[in-house]
Design an enzyme around this catalytic site. Structure first.
Site, short mmCIF file in Angstrom:
data_model
loop_
_atom_site.label_atom_id
_atom_site.label_comp_id
_atom_site.label_asym_id
_atom_site.label_seq_id
_atom_site.Cartn_x
_atom_site.Cartn_y
_atom_site.Cartn_z
N VAL A 93 0.87 -1.38 -0.04
CA VAL A 93 0.16 -0.01 -0.13
C VAL A 93 1.00 1.22 -0.08
O VAL A 93 1.74 1.32 0.91
CB VAL A 93 -0.98 -0.32 1.20
CG1 VAL A 93 -1.69 1.50 1.09
CG2 VAL A 93 -1.90 -1.09 1.19
N CYS A 94 0.64 2.36 -0.82
CA CYS A 94 1.17 3.45 -1.04
C CYS A 94 0.28 4.35 -0.28
O CYS A 94 -0.68 5.06 -0.85
CB CYS A 94 1.42 3.74 -2.45
SG CYS A 94 2.30 5.29 -2.61
#
Length: 158
Positions: A93-94
């Site tokens: 996840v960014c």
């Protein structure tokens, strides 16, 4: 910071989670084959927010903490191939609060991470895309919405 400090912090996080966590969320440390608890790897499920394309889904997420936690953020991953503009192809996840150069602070809790990731589902940051699906989000919204709905069905809550 030693592994002992990370484990102690995570034990406190686990206690706090058991007492108070958002409705529908699941977060617990991994249980090893021998029955012992691996406090540095948590298996989580996030419900999709009501009223969004994600509603009805229970999305699996893994949090992997290093021995430098909470100085360094955990690695937060959906399954590989998860369809979202801010999720890398391998599932990472960014999100700014997970980035030590941007928004990470040692005071951020597991609960705050999970609530932040849930919010990101329906409100992607298309200025910081992690894969190509942001193009559908920007230019072909009907296709993006259709793909999200199919993914939500795949992860439908039991």
């Amino acid at each position: 910071m030693s592994g002992g400090m990370a484990a102690a912090r995570l034990a406190e996080e686990r206690k706090a989670w058991r007492k108070d966590h958002p409705f529908g969320y699941v977060a617990k440390p991994e249980v090893e084959a021998d029955g012992s608890t691996n406090i540095v790897k948590w298996h989580c499920k996030l419900p999709g927010k009501a009223g969004t394309l994600w509603e009805g889904g229970m999305f699996p997420l893994t949090l992997e903490f290093s021995h430098d936690y909470p100085t360094k953020p955990p690695r937060v991953k959906f399954p590989a191939g998860f369809y979202h503009p801010n999720v890398f192809p391998q599932g990472d996840v960014c999100l700014s609060i997970l980035n030590p150069q941007k928004g990470w602070r040692p005071s951020i809790t597991v609960k705050q991470i999970l609530v932040g990731v849930q919010g990101l589902l329906d409100e992607p940051n298309i200025e910081d895309p992690a894969n190509e699906c942001y193009r559908d989000f920007k230019r072909n919204r009907p296709q993006y919405d259709k793909t999200v709905k199919l993914q939500t069905k795949r992860y439908a809550a039991d």
